[in-house]
Design a protein around this motif. Structure first.
Motif, PDB file in Angstrom:
ATOM      1  N   ASN A  26      58.725  15.687   6.224  1.00 32.92           N
ATOM      2  CA  ASN A  26      60.067  15.233   5.864  1.00 32.92           C
ATOM      3  C   ASN A  26      61.020  16.401   6.115  1.00 32.92           C
ATOM      4  O   ASN A  26      60.858  17.479   5.547  1.00 32.92           O
ATOM      5  CB  ASN A  26      60.109  14.816   4.392  1.00 32.92           C
ATOM      6  N   THR A  27      62.010  16.215   6.942  1.00 32.45           N
ATOM      7  CA  THR A  27      62.904  17.312   7.317  1.00 32.45           C
ATOM      8  C   THR A  27      63.811  17.758   6.175  1.00 32.45           C
ATOM      9  O   THR A  27      64.465  18.799   6.269  1.00 32.45           O
ATOM     10  CB  THR A  27      63.778  16.908   8.521  1.00 32.45           C
ATOM     11  N   ASP A  28      63.842  16.991   5.076  1.00 31.89           N
ATOM     12  CA  ASP A  28      64.617  17.386   3.900  1.00 31.89           C
ATOM     13  C   ASP A  28      63.783  18.186   2.902  1.00 31.89           C
ATOM     14  O   ASP A  28      64.299  18.612   1.874  1.00 31.89           O
ATOM     15  CB  ASP A  28      65.174  16.145   3.181  1.00 31.89           C
ATOM     16  N   PHE A  29      62.505  18.377   3.200  1.00 29.64           N
ATOM     17  CA  PHE A  29      61.609  19.115   2.313  1.00 29.64           C
ATOM     18  C   PHE A  29      61.269  20.473   2.930  1.00 29.64           C
ATOM     19  O   PHE A  29      60.874  20.552   4.097  1.00 29.64           O
ATOM     20  CB  PHE A  29      60.293  18.363   2.111  1.00 29.64           C
ATOM     21  N   ASP A  30      61.412  21.531   2.154  1.00 26.36           N
ATOM     22  CA  ASP A  30      60.974  22.867   2.562  1.00 26.36           C
ATOM     23  C   ASP A  30      59.999  23.402   1.533  1.00 26.36           C
ATOM     24  O   ASP A  30      59.984  22.950   0.377  1.00 26.36           O
ATOM     25  CB  ASP A  30      62.165  23.832   2.663  1.00 26.36           C
ATOM     26  N   MET A  31      59.200  24.384   1.945  1.00 25.19           N
ATOM     27  CA  MET A  31      58.290  25.010   1.001  1.00 25.19           C
ATOM     28  C   MET A  31      58.463  26.524   1.023  1.00 25.19           C
ATOM     29  O   MET A  31      58.505  27.149   2.080  1.00 25.19           O
ATOM     30  CB  MET A  31      56.829  24.658   1.287  1.00 25.19           C
ATOM     31  N   TYR A  32      58.530  27.089  -0.179  1.00 26.52           N
ATOM     32  CA  TYR A  32      58.585  28.531  -0.382  1.00 26.52           C
ATOM     33  C   TYR A  32      57.270  28.958  -1.022  1.00 26.52           C
ATOM     34  O   TYR A  32      56.828  28.349  -2.010  1.00 26.52           O
ATOM     35  CB  TYR A  32      59.764  28.900  -1.279  1.00 26.52           C
ATOM     36  N   ILE A  33      56.645  29.979  -0.451  1.00 23.72           N
ATOM     37  CA  ILE A  33      55.301  30.370  -0.888  1.00 23.72           C
ATOM     38  C   ILE A  33      55.285  31.824  -1.342  1.00 23.72           C
ATOM     39  O   ILE A  33      55.734  32.714  -0.615  1.00 23.72           O
ATOM     40  CB  ILE A  33      54.277  30.158   0.239  1.00 23.72           C
ATOM     41  N   HIS A  34      54.784  32.040  -2.533  1.00 24.03           N
ATOM     42  CA  HIS A  34      54.535  33.393  -3.036  1.00 24.03           C
ATOM     43  C   HIS A  34      53.025  33.591  -3.071  1.00 24.03           C
ATOM     44  O   HIS A  34      52.309  32.869  -3.778  1.00 24.03           O
ATOM     45  CB  HIS A  34      55.108  33.574  -4.446  1.00 24.03           C
TER      46      HIS A  34
END
Length: 308
Positions: A26-34
């Protein structure tokens, strides 16, 4: 409806990559990963190197089970997501071995239909007479050390526990009501996975920056990721926007689920397998917890086929 998924990770890069690739279709979803500073970040980065909607935090913390550094790592994720020009409507906190059990379309529609709702339930534990909850702030707790990763003799562990017991003298008289800036901030408890609006997330950051004494106190609370953010929200104007609030006190973590389905018997959080497929598909939650590579593979294949 733009959503930032924040993922606190330390293990199983294949699961992390699978979740990220699935959600970011989904182009409206991003993920940030720590990625925990104690873990090698390269396997995670290698699997996701071609995904332009995934962002690894440059700043990293050593995160210990039950320690305060999980709070610091969460703030790194929060602040990076809020600084993005994408202007997310929601931020959703995940933890490494979580997996979506609904389609991206369903997840986006869910937050659109419930826009403005905060998914961070809280159990009021200040002034409690139930030791199950009182010990979370009555016993001096410290886990942010490599000490807990090493094998020590029973004598050394007993000595360490004894030192913490002595330090618990500092909690005498504390009833779970923190006083700062003229406010009485009463402690709440809940699950470590949650979803909040952008406005609420911004308030969390503002609170952290304006309440140094609260931050210091929470460094010695038992499992602070189950109290810190819940306390902030349920002592704020956002409380009445929570999916539920002012609920009766109930023991055990599973009573305070937000958008994750998990099972937590005395042996620890259950790792779901193929036999759990029908049960998970019948749940109203958006995610399940936990799944693991090599154990949950057939389950994930079925979930993906069902939620395409």
């Amino acid at each position: 409806m733009k959503i930032a998924f924040l993922n606190l990770c330390h293990t199983d890069p294949k699961i992390v990559a699978r979740v990220a690739d699935k959600l970011t279709k989904n182009t409206d979803f991003d993920m940030y990963i720590h990625v925990d500073l104690k873990s090698d970040i390269e396997p995670f980065q290698e699997l996701l190197k071609d995904n332009k909607q995934v962002y690894f935090t440059k700043q990293r913390q050593k995160v210990y089970w039950g320690g305060y550094h999980a709070i610091l790592a969460t703030y790194i994720l929060l602040e990076e997501a809020l600084a993005s020009p994408r202007k997310y409507d929601y931020v959703v906190l995940l933890q490494n071995l979580d997996y979506p059990i609904k389609s991206n379309e369903y997840i986006q529609d869910f937050f659109e239909k419930n826009k403005g709702t905060e998914y961070i339930r809280g159990c009021h534990i200040a002034k409690t007479k139930d030791w199950h909850y009182a010990e979370k702030y009555k016993i001096y707790n410290t886990r942010d050390k490599d000490f807990y990763l090493n094998n020590h003799s029973k004598f050394v562990k007993l000595l360490w526990d004894g030192m913490n017991a002595i330090k618990s003298i500092s909690t005498i008289g504390f009833n779970g009501v923190h006083k700062e800036n003229g406010e009485n901030i009463e402690l709440y408890y809940g699950t470590a996975q949650w979803a909040v609006t952008r406005e609420c997330a911004e308030y969390m950051v503002e609170f952290k920056n304006s309440h140094p004494k609260f931050n210091k106190r929470m460094q010695h609370i038992k499992f602070p990721d189950e109290e810190y953010f819940h306390t902030i929200v349920h002592n704020s104007r956002f409380k009445e926007h929570c999916v539920k609030y002012d609920e009766p006190v109930k023991r055990w973590l599973v009573n305070w689920r937000n958008i994750h389905y998990f099972e937590f018997p005395n042996t620890g959080v259950v790792v779901f397998t193929e036999k759990d497929f029908d049960k998970l598909m019948s749940r109203e939650e958006l995610f399940c917890r936990k799944v693991k590579s090599g154990i949950s593979d057939q389950l994930l294949e079925k979930i993906d086929k069902q939620t395409e």
